[in-house]
Scaffold this motif. Structure first.
Motif, PDB file in Angstrom:
ATOM      1  N   HIS A  20       0.754  -1.253   0.101  1.00  0.00           N
ATOM      2  CA  HIS A  20      -0.111   0.049   0.030  1.00  0.00           C
ATOM      3  C   HIS A  20       0.691   1.117  -0.004  1.00  0.00           C
ATOM      4  N   LEU A  21       1.872   1.117   0.881  1.00  0.00           N
ATOM      5  CA  LEU A  21       2.698   2.364   0.866  1.00  0.00           C
ATOM      6  C   LEU A  21       3.514   2.507  -0.326  1.00  0.00           C
ATOM      7  N   GLN A  22       4.003   1.530  -0.942  1.00  0.00           N
ATOM      8  CA  GLN A  22       4.677   1.712  -2.195  1.00  0.00           C
ATOM      9  C   GLN A  22       3.788   2.159  -3.275  1.00  0.00           C
ATOM     10  N   GLU A  23       2.563   1.734  -3.406  1.00  0.00           N
ATOM     11  CA  GLU A  23       1.620   2.128  -4.547  1.00  0.00           C
ATOM     12  C   GLU A  23       1.339   3.772  -4.293  1.00  0.00           C
ATOM     13  N   ALA A  24       0.893   4.089  -2.965  1.00  0.00           N
ATOM     14  CA  ALA A  24       0.991   5.639  -2.702  1.00  0.00           C
ATOM     15  C   ALA A  24       2.079   6.387  -3.120  1.00  0.00           C
ATOM     16  N   VAL A  25       3.363   5.830  -2.983  1.00  0.00           N
ATOM     17  CA  VAL A  25       4.468   6.785  -3.145  1.00  0.00           C
ATOM     18  C   VAL A  25       4.860   6.771  -4.845  1.00  0.00           C
ATOM     19  N   SER A  26       4.721   5.607  -5.349  1.00  0.00           N
ATOM     20  CA  SER A  26       5.132   5.298  -6.605  1.00  0.00           C
ATOM     21  C   SER A  26       3.923   5.999  -7.614  1.00  0.00           C
ATOM     22  N   THR A  27       2.753   5.790  -7.397  1.00  0.00           N
ATOM     23  CA  THR A  27       1.566   6.102  -8.251  1.00  0.00           C
ATOM     24  C   THR A  27       0.809   7.432  -7.543  1.00  0.00           C
ATOM     25  N   LEU A  51      -8.688   7.998  -0.241  1.00  0.00           N
ATOM     26  CA  LEU A  51      -7.527   7.971   0.664  1.00  0.00           C
ATOM     27  C   LEU A  51      -7.968   8.992   2.029  1.00  0.00           C
ATOM     28  N   GLU A  52      -8.727  10.050   1.793  1.00  0.00           N
ATOM     29  CA  GLU A  52      -8.864  10.692   3.227  1.00  0.00           C
ATOM     30  C   GLU A  52      -9.918  10.013   3.995  1.00  0.00           C
ATOM     31  N   HIS A  53     -10.808   8.895   3.360  1.00  0.00           N
ATOM     32  CA  HIS A  53     -11.675   8.147   4.198  1.00  0.00           C
ATOM     33  C   HIS A  53     -10.768   7.244   4.910  1.00  0.00           C
ATOM     34  N   LEU A  54      -9.835   6.562   4.472  1.00  0.00           N
ATOM     35  CA  LEU A  54      -8.912   5.850   5.128  1.00  0.00           C
ATOM     36  C   LEU A  54      -8.168   6.541   6.114  1.00  0.00           C
ATOM     37  N   ASN A  55      -7.687   7.892   5.688  1.00  0.00           N
ATOM     38  CA  ASN A  55      -7.112   8.657   6.789  1.00  0.00           C
ATOM     39  C   ASN A  55      -7.852   8.911   7.927  1.00  0.00           C
ATOM     40  N   THR A  56      -9.317   9.055   7.739  1.00  0.00           N
ATOM     41  CA  THR A  56      -9.962   9.325   9.065  1.00  0.00           C
ATOM     42  C   THR A  56      -9.923   8.251  10.052  1.00  0.00           C
ATOM     43  N   TYR A  57     -10.090   7.002   9.252  1.00  0.00           N
ATOM     44  CA  TYR A  57      -9.860   5.732  10.101  1.00  0.00           C
ATOM     45  C   TYR A  57      -8.433   5.871  11.095  1.00  0.00           C
ATOM     46  N   GLY A  58      -7.552   6.082  10.280  1.00  0.00           N
ATOM     47  CA  GLY A  58      -6.022   5.998  10.771  1.00  0.00           C
ATOM     48  C   GLY A  58      -6.246   7.094  12.060  1.00  0.00           C
ATOM     49  N   GLN A  59      -6.832   8.102  11.928  1.00  0.00           N
ATOM     50  CA  GLN A  59      -6.992   9.176  12.931  1.00  0.00           C
ATOM     51  C   GLN A  59      -7.575   8.691  14.029  1.00  0.00           C
ATOM     52  N   ALA A 117      -5.380  17.582  -2.261  1.00  0.00           N
ATOM     53  CA  ALA A 117      -5.214  16.291  -2.418  1.00  0.00           C
ATOM     54  C   ALA A 117      -3.739  16.116  -2.305  1.00  0.00           C
ATOM     55  N   PRO A 118      -2.702  16.964  -2.476  1.00  0.00           N
ATOM     56  CA  PRO A 118      -1.272  16.127  -2.222  1.00  0.00           C
ATOM     57  C   PRO A 118      -1.287  16.121  -0.736  1.00  0.00           C
ATOM     58  N   ALA A 119      -1.884  17.133   0.129  1.00  0.00           N
ATOM     59  CA  ALA A 119      -1.744  16.867   1.634  1.00  0.00           C
ATOM     60  C   ALA A 119      -2.480  15.619   1.931  1.00  0.00           C
ATOM     61  N   VAL A 120      -3.451  15.247   1.433  1.00  0.00           N
ATOM     62  CA  VAL A 120      -4.327  13.728   1.670  1.00  0.00           C
ATOM     63  C   VAL A 120      -3.254  12.706   1.382  1.00  0.00           C
ATOM     64  N   VAL A 121      -2.399  12.721   0.228  1.00  0.00           N
ATOM     65  CA  VAL A 121      -1.712  11.524  -0.162  1.00  0.00           C
ATOM     66  C   VAL A 121      -0.569  11.591   0.876  1.00  0.00           C
ATOM     67  N   GLY A 122      -0.052  12.728   1.108  1.00  0.00           N
ATOM     68  CA  GLY A 122       0.878  13.129   2.202  1.00  0.00           C
ATOM     69  C   GLY A 122       0.749  12.090   3.632  1.00  0.00           C
ATOM     70  N   PHE A 124      -1.805   9.859   4.150  1.00  0.00           N
ATOM     71  CA  PHE A 124      -2.011   8.645   3.955  1.00  0.00           C
ATOM     72  C   PHE A 124      -0.523   7.814   3.948  1.00  0.00           C
ATOM     73  N   ILE A 125       0.395   8.340   3.234  1.00  0.00           N
ATOM     74  CA  ILE A 125       1.896   7.935   3.362  1.00  0.00           C
ATOM     75  C   ILE A 125       2.228   7.865   4.689  1.00  0.00           C
ATOM     76  N   ARG A 126       2.187   8.940   5.467  1.00  0.00           N
ATOM     77  CA  ARG A 126       2.627   8.906   6.758  1.00  0.00           C
ATOM     78  C   ARG A 126       1.857   7.878   7.720  1.00  0.00           C
ATOM     79  N   GLN A 127       0.654   7.908   7.608  1.00  0.00           N
ATOM     80  CA  GLN A 127      -0.105   6.827   8.289  1.00  0.00           C
ATOM     81  C   GLN A 127       0.294   5.409   8.038  1.00  0.00           C
ATOM     82  N   GLN A 128       0.525   5.200   6.824  1.00  0.00           N
ATOM     83  CA  GLN A 128       1.097   3.731   6.426  1.00  0.00           C
ATOM     84  C   GLN A 128       2.346   3.530   7.253  1.00  0.00           C
ATOM     85  N   GLU A 129       3.253   4.460   7.163  1.00  0.00           N
ATOM     86  CA  GLU A 129       4.672   4.240   7.703  1.00  0.00           C
ATOM     87  C   GLU A 129       4.524   3.982   9.241  1.00  0.00           C
TER      88      GLU A 129
END
Length: 186
Positions: A20-27, A51-59, A117-122, A124-129
């Motif tokens: 998931h992390l690789q896909e977020a970073v590379s794509t 990705l924002e939907h997933l971020n809210t669950y991570g939060q 959008a770029p902040a959302v992706v960022g 998501f990447i932080r949360q996956q790490e």
């Protein structure tokens, strides 16, 4: 319910989160804001909304994971993990292969349309790490006995191993949704 060595479960989950992390970073990280915010052709969520939907669950879940893991003691080496019946139900429901039903997101997890959008992706990447760190910390925790309240109600708590599986399956479900959106728009 299936019993699996905790180390085997955690390794499998780490591999999925790494993908998931690789896909977020590379794509996703390399897409323009316009592409990330484009609604799905069927009227569904944009990539950024997925990705924002997933971020809210991570939060919600990450602070619970951090607290539970910090308070956990040492476990016996590689005890077997067995999902609870409710945990197994949630895992099956969220898994993109076994959970084919569509759900309407609850209000607190419904993403806005006007996102950075770029902040959302960022994020998501932080949360996956961060999720990877929690999975690694869990190697010395008891996945059967630590309980985490689910986001829908604090009265229902699932085993730590079930929470990890639900989170990763839910991530996979919406990453696939984002990927379909990307393919449809090209």
């Amino acid at each position: 319910m299936k019993t699996i060595p905790q180390s085997q479960l955690l390794e499998a989950l780490e591999e999925k989160v790494e993908r998931h992390l690789q896909e977020a970073v590379s794509t996703f990280q390399n897409l323009s804001g316009e592409v990330l915010l484009r609604a799905a052709e069927n009227g569904g969520w944009s990539i950024a909304q997925c990705l924002e939907h997933l971020n809210t669950y991570g939060q919600y879940y990450h602070p619970h994971l951090q607290k539970a893991l910090a308070a956990s003691g040492q476990k016996q080496p590689d005890e077997p993990f067995e999902s609870s019946w409710l945990g197994a139900y949630f895992i099956r429901t969220m898994d993109p292969v076994t959970g084919t039903a569509k759900f309407k997101a609850v209000k607190q997890h419904t993403p806005a349309t006007d996102l950075d959008a770029p902040a959302v992706v960022g994020e998501f990447i932080r949360q996956q790490e961060e999720l990877l760190q929690y999975l690694r910390q869990a190697r010395t925790a008891d996945l059967n006995h630590i309980r985490i309240p689910i986001s829908l109600t604090k009265w229902i708590k699932l085993k730590l191993g079930d929470i990890f599986q639900v989170l990763v399956a839910h991530n996979e479900r919406h990453i696939r949704q984002a990927r379909r959106n990307l393919k449809a728009g090209t």
